[in-house]
Write an enzyme that holds these catalytic residues in place. Structure first.
Site, PDB file in Angstrom:
ATOM      1  N   ASP A  86      60.891  79.377 -24.047  1.00 57.30           N
ATOM      2  CA  ASP A  86      60.814  80.685 -23.404  1.00 57.30           C
ATOM      3  C   ASP A  86      59.878  80.656 -22.206  1.00 57.30           C
ATOM      4  OD1 ASP A  86      58.490  80.375 -24.898  1.00 57.30           O
ATOM      5  OD2 ASP A  86      58.934  82.002 -26.285  1.00 57.30           O
ATOM      6  N   ASN A 154      54.736  88.739 -36.224  1.00 61.52           N
ATOM      7  CA  ASN A 154      55.838  89.661 -36.541  1.00 61.52           C
ATOM      8  C   ASN A 154      57.121  88.915 -36.900  1.00 61.52           C
ATOM      9  OD1 ASN A 154      56.885  88.733 -34.108  1.00 61.52           O
ATOM     10  ND2 ASN A 154      56.551  90.635 -32.973  1.00 61.52           N
ATOM     11  N   HIS A 156      58.623  86.540 -35.080  1.00 54.97           N
ATOM     12  CA  HIS A 156      59.480  86.101 -33.972  1.00 54.97           C
ATOM     13  C   HIS A 156      59.502  84.577 -33.855  1.00 54.97           C
ATOM     14  CE1 HIS A 156      56.105  86.258 -30.669  1.00 54.97           C
ATOM     15  NE2 HIS A 156      56.119  85.095 -31.278  1.00 54.97           N
ATOM     16  N   GLU A 161      62.112  88.719 -30.566  1.00 58.49           N
ATOM     17  CA  GLU A 161      61.314  89.674 -31.327  1.00 58.49           C
ATOM     18  C   GLU A 161      62.159  90.301 -32.440  1.00 58.49           C
ATOM     19  OE1 GLU A 161      58.249  89.454 -30.741  1.00 58.49           O
ATOM     20  OE2 GLU A 161      57.614  90.102 -28.757  1.00 58.49           O
TER      21      GLU A 161
HETATM   22  P1  PGA Z   1      50.754  81.296 -31.381  1.00 58.13           P
HETATM   23  O1  PGA Z   1      52.191  81.872 -31.104  1.00 58.13           O
HETATM   24  O2  PGA Z   1      50.943  79.832 -31.587  1.00 58.13           O
HETATM   25  O3  PGA Z   1      49.976  81.570 -30.137  1.00 58.13           O
HETATM   26  O4  PGA Z   1      50.240  81.977 -32.598  1.00 58.13           O
HETATM   27  C1  PGA Z   1      53.198  81.502 -31.973  1.00 58.13           C
HETATM   28  C2  PGA Z   1      54.482  82.107 -31.487  1.00 58.13           C
HETATM   29  O5  PGA Z   1      54.448  83.233 -30.987  1.00 58.13           O
HETATM   30  O6  PGA Z   1      55.524  81.448 -31.595  1.00 58.13           O
END
Ligand code: PGA
Length: 261
Positions: A86, A154, A156, A161
């Site tokens: 992404d 959450n 995702h 999301e």
């Molecule tokens: P993070 O993000 O490694 O910064 O916790 C994980 C994600 O959003 O895939």
């Protein structure tokens, strides 16, 4: 390469568990998860020097990239292709907060992968839909061998999301407030500087990978991880889509795994 891998002292998970088609491996801490993940990538390259990777950003994979760069030594990466999961949208392509800059800092400046083999989304693409279509076409044509994922609090994966369709492909998306919060470390801790939109590889595109490695560290990920492993397969928790894939490995630390063993 095989010899180099064999010379490394073995690191064993503290616990393993098979949950449906998902293999869970629990390690002591985030350092060990990063180490194990780096080795997993090296083993993939040893098995197939022309491997195609789908790669994550965020805090979780930082140690993996550092360890990978340290270990890569004489391993030939000239056949490896990478795609990122992404990218933020609507900020300059050379912005220090975007994922192109992250990947440059954490991996590409430390190892030698031919520039033509590195595929990144453009955070300043004039036509977001055209950028998505082009990227999706390249990704599908290349065929991902190993997708490495993080997981949001959450649930995702990538910037897919909650509510994202399991049929989704690369597309523009709106980033949730909690996800913007988690990313503000890339923007000098300024929440208002974190873009509200992004481009993400879709869930259907991720599920096309032959193999998936998901990393989850820290107690903040307990709930999402439990839902992903044991909850309903539902678009409310995007990572639950992984229950439908045949070859998923999850590396976690003790803190993230506390409620799932
Ligand atoms: P993070 O993000 O490694 O910064 O916790 C994980 C994600 O959003 O895939």
């Amino acid at each position: 390469m095989a010899a180099e891998l064999m010379e490394m002292e073995e690191i064993r998970p503290l616990a393993t568990k098979q949950v449906g088609s998902i293999r869970l491996e629990v390690f002591e801490d985030e350092q060990t998860v990063g180490e194990a993940a780096a080795r997993f990538l090296l083993a993939q390259i040893a098995e197939k020097p022309h491997s195609v990777f789908l790669l994550p950003t965020g805090r979780t994979p930082l140690i993996m990239y550092t360890r990978l760069a340290e270990k890569v030594g004489s391993v030939d990466l000239s056949g490896v292709q990478t795609f990122n999961l992404d990218e933020f949208y609507g900020i300059p392509s050379d912005h220090s907060g975007n994922y192109r800059s992250y990947m440059q800092r954490e991996l590409f400046s430390r190892v030698t992968i031919p520039a033509a083999n590195i595929h990144l989304l453009n955070s300043a693409a004039p036509d977001a839909l055209a950028e998505c279509q082009h990227y999706e076409n390249q990704l599908t044509a290349a065929g991902v061998d190993l997708a490495v994922l993080g997981i949001g609090t959450n649930g995702h994966i990538g910037f897919n999301e909650p509510g994202s369709s399991f049929q989704s492909r690369t597309r523009p998306v709106t980033i949730r407030p909690e996800t913007r919060q988690a990313n503000k470390f890339l923007f000098n801790d300024r929440l208002d500087a974190v873009p509200e939109t992004a481009i993400t590889v879709g869930i259907a595109s991720i599920l096309q990978a032959r193999r998936i490695l998901l990393l989850a560290t820290g107690s903040g990920k307990q709930q999402a991880l439990a839902g992903m492993l044991y909850g309903q397969v539902t678009e409310v928790l995007p990572a639950s889509a992984l229950q439908t894939h045949a070859d998923v490995v999850v590396f976690t630390d003790k803190a993230a795994a506390e409620t799932v063993l």
